[in-house]
Design a protein around this motif. Structure first.
Motif, PDB file in Angstrom:
ATOM      1  N   VAL A 126      -8.729   1.435  -2.081  1.00 21.84           N
ATOM      2  CA  VAL A 126      -8.433   2.797  -2.530  1.00 21.84           C
ATOM      3  C   VAL A 126      -8.901   3.803  -1.481  1.00 21.84           C
ATOM      4  O   VAL A 126     -10.037   3.740  -1.013  1.00 21.84           O
ATOM      5  CB  VAL A 126      -9.108   3.105  -3.880  1.00 21.84           C
ATOM      6  CG1 VAL A 126      -8.771   4.522  -4.341  1.00 21.84           C
ATOM      7  CG2 VAL A 126      -8.696   2.084  -4.937  1.00 21.84           C
ATOM      8  N   ALA A 127      -8.013   4.734  -1.125  1.00 25.67           N
ATOM      9  CA  ALA A 127      -8.359   5.818  -0.199  1.00 25.67           C
ATOM     10  C   ALA A 127      -8.335   7.140  -0.962  1.00 25.67           C
ATOM     11  O   ALA A 127      -7.386   7.411  -1.704  1.00 25.67           O
ATOM     12  CB  ALA A 127      -7.373   5.865   0.964  1.00 25.67           C
ATOM     13  N   PHE A 128      -9.367   7.940  -0.792  1.00 23.20           N
ATOM     14  CA  PHE A 128      -9.439   9.268  -1.391  1.00 23.20           C
ATOM     15  C   PHE A 128      -9.103  10.302  -0.323  1.00 23.20           C
ATOM     16  O   PHE A 128      -9.625  10.243   0.792  1.00 23.20           O
ATOM     17  CB  PHE A 128     -10.837   9.536  -1.947  1.00 23.20           C
ATOM     18  CG  PHE A 128     -11.181   8.728  -3.163  1.00 23.20           C
ATOM     19  CD1 PHE A 128     -10.988   9.244  -4.436  1.00 23.20           C
ATOM     20  CD2 PHE A 128     -11.688   7.439  -3.034  1.00 23.20           C
ATOM     21  CE1 PHE A 128     -11.306   8.493  -5.569  1.00 23.20           C
ATOM     22  CE2 PHE A 128     -12.004   6.681  -4.151  1.00 23.20           C
ATOM     23  CZ  PHE A 128     -11.813   7.211  -5.418  1.00 23.20           C
ATOM     24  N   ARG A 129      -8.238  11.230  -0.664  1.00 23.49           N
ATOM     25  CA  ARG A 129      -7.850  12.278   0.275  1.00 23.49           C
ATOM     26  C   ARG A 129      -7.931  13.640  -0.429  1.00 23.49           C
ATOM     27  O   ARG A 129      -7.644  13.747  -1.621  1.00 23.49           O
ATOM     28  CB  ARG A 129      -6.436  12.045   0.796  1.00 23.49           C
ATOM     29  CG  ARG A 129      -6.234  10.679   1.433  1.00 23.49           C
ATOM     30  CD  ARG A 129      -4.882  10.558   2.095  1.00 23.49           C
ATOM     31  NE  ARG A 129      -4.627   9.202   2.552  1.00 23.49           N
ATOM     32  CZ  ARG A 129      -5.124   8.672   3.674  1.00 23.49           C
ATOM     33  NH1 ARG A 129      -5.914   9.407   4.436  1.00 23.49           N
ATOM     34  NH2 ARG A 129      -4.844   7.435   4.022  1.00 23.49           N
ATOM     35  N   ALA A 130      -8.296  14.664   0.326  1.00 17.91           N
ATOM     36  CA  ALA A 130      -8.380  16.019  -0.225  1.00 17.91           C
ATOM     37  C   ALA A 130      -6.979  16.550  -0.533  1.00 17.91           C
ATOM     38  O   ALA A 130      -5.977  16.006  -0.047  1.00 17.91           O
ATOM     39  CB  ALA A 130      -9.084  16.938   0.767  1.00 17.91           C
TER      40      ALA A 130
END
Length: 205
Positions: A126-130
């Motif tokens: 999982v990648a979190f991005r603004a």
């Protein structure tokens, strides 16, 4: 609540983007259905449209777009992700949006989600991005296999129609107003809210 209700009670017409939201207004404010008109939120189809060619990432990336808030069902998504990975270990998830203190106890929703993912051995997928501008979001939609929005309540959900306009199927809960524009089993899948197993099965499909 009184300030919101008063103009609605006296207006000749009340506009709602979805029947789901209109039902909420009728129940909360005892409005007459004859005074309500359903007018969908508009979308710029010159901006949000399918890509000319398919990205190599588009068959394995699942996208969530929205503020990281409890009511958007992010905890349920975090519980569903390890189930998806069990069937599709090469799947990748992107969560796009700014963090909020809406997790239990008023804590960080991102940290709460990361905790669930870590316990399920799925954090690395999982990648979190603004939050990002529409111009960037278009590419995110196009480079995904599907958009997921498992909210417990959502009057509309513009991201659903944006993703659909980009040619992407959507997995949404029945409590997302924009579920009304998803042809279940054809342009996306509608699942019950709060059900990680059903959500995982729909994403895997």
């Amino acid at each position: 609540s009184w300030l919101e209700r008063r103009p609605a009670m006296h207006a000749p017409l009340v506009v709602a983007g979805t029947r789901w939201f209109a039902n909420q207004l009728v129940e909360a404010w005892s409005l007459d259905w004859s005074r309500i008109r359903i007018i969908r939120n508009p979308i710029d189809v010159e901006k949000f449209r399918p890509a000319a060619s398919q990205s190599p990432l588009a068959d394995r990336t699942i996208l969530f777009v929205g503020h990281l808030q409890w009511f958007k069902g992010l905890g349920i998504l975090a519980e569903a992700i390890p189930r998806v990975l069990a069937d599709h270990p090469d799947a990748h998830f992107e969560i796009v949006g700014d963090d909020t203190p809406s997790a239990p106890g008023g804590s960080s929703m991102r940290r709460h989600v990361e905790g669930i993912l870590g316990a399920g051995g799925a954090l690395g997928s999982v990648a979190f991005r603004a939050s990002m501008r529409h111009e960037e979001l278009v590419h995110r939609y196009r480079d995904s296999a599907a958009l997921v929005l498992p909210s417990f309540r959502e009057p509309y959900g513009n991201v659903v129609v944006e993703a659909m306009a980009c040619g992407r199927p959507c997995v949404v809960s029945s409590e997302v107003g924009a579920a009304e524009v998803v042809a279940d089993g054809k342009t996306g899948i509608v699942v019950p809210p709060g059900d990680p197993a059903a959500l995982a099965a729909a994403i895997s499909r």
